[in-house]
Motif scaffolding. Structure first.
Motif, PDB file in Angstrom:
ATOM      1  N   CYS A 171     -91.574  -7.396 -19.718  1.00 43.60           N
ATOM      2  CA  CYS A 171     -92.133  -6.061 -19.544  1.00 43.60           C
ATOM      3  C   CYS A 171     -90.984  -5.095 -19.279  1.00 43.60           C
ATOM      4  O   CYS A 171     -90.191  -5.302 -18.359  1.00 43.60           O
ATOM      5  N   CYS A 191     -96.777  -5.683 -19.258  1.00 43.73           N
ATOM      6  CA  CYS A 191     -97.543  -6.702 -18.545  1.00 43.73           C
ATOM      7  C   CYS A 191     -98.927  -6.187 -18.158  1.00 43.73           C
ATOM      8  O   CYS A 191     -99.873  -6.956 -18.092  1.00 43.73           O
ATOM      9  N   CYS A 213     -97.929  -0.483 -16.068  1.00 44.30           N
ATOM     10  CA  CYS A 213     -96.569  -0.367 -16.582  1.00 44.30           C
ATOM     11  C   CYS A 213     -96.531   0.434 -17.896  1.00 44.30           C
ATOM     12  O   CYS A 213     -95.489   0.910 -18.300  1.00 44.30           O
ATOM     13  N   CYS A 264     -91.318  -3.350 -15.335  1.00 44.41           N
ATOM     14  CA  CYS A 264     -91.114  -4.095 -14.086  1.00 44.41           C
ATOM     15  C   CYS A 264     -90.324  -5.380 -14.297  1.00 44.41           C
ATOM     16  O   CYS A 264     -90.110  -6.122 -13.351  1.00 44.41           O
TER      17      CYS A 264
HETATM   18 ZN   LIG Z   1     -94.832  -4.578 -15.980  1.00 45.95          ZN
END
Ligand SMILES: [Zn+2]
Length: 72
Positions: free
Chosen positions: A45, A66, A70, A48
């Motif tokens: 991702c 994810c 995000c 993050c």
């Molecule tokens: Zn993420």
């Protein structure tokens, strides 16, 4: 005489069992292989830096996120 026939049937049955078992084992192996191949596809991702499986990831602009959090 009948004993010979029974023995012959028994041998045929054993051969059938061996082939049937082999066929089943290869089928199970193929299932496991395709399953693990799906699980192996992990994507990072970009927000993050968490690795998520491609199946669960959300695709947006060619990137995998994810979660919807995000994606923002
Ligand atoms: Zn993420």
């Amino acid at each position: 005489m009948i004993f010979k026939i029974l023995a012959f049937i028994f041998i045929l049955f054993l051969i059938y069992l061996i082939f049937f078992k082999k066929g089943r084992e290869t089928q199970i192996k193929q299932n496991e292989k395709s399953k693990s191949e799906l699980e192996d596809i992990m994507v990072e991702c970009p927000t993050c830096k968490t690795f998520v499986s491609k199946d669960e990831a959300i695709l947006s602009n060619g990137r995998y996120f994810c979660s919807k959090e995000c994606l923002k």
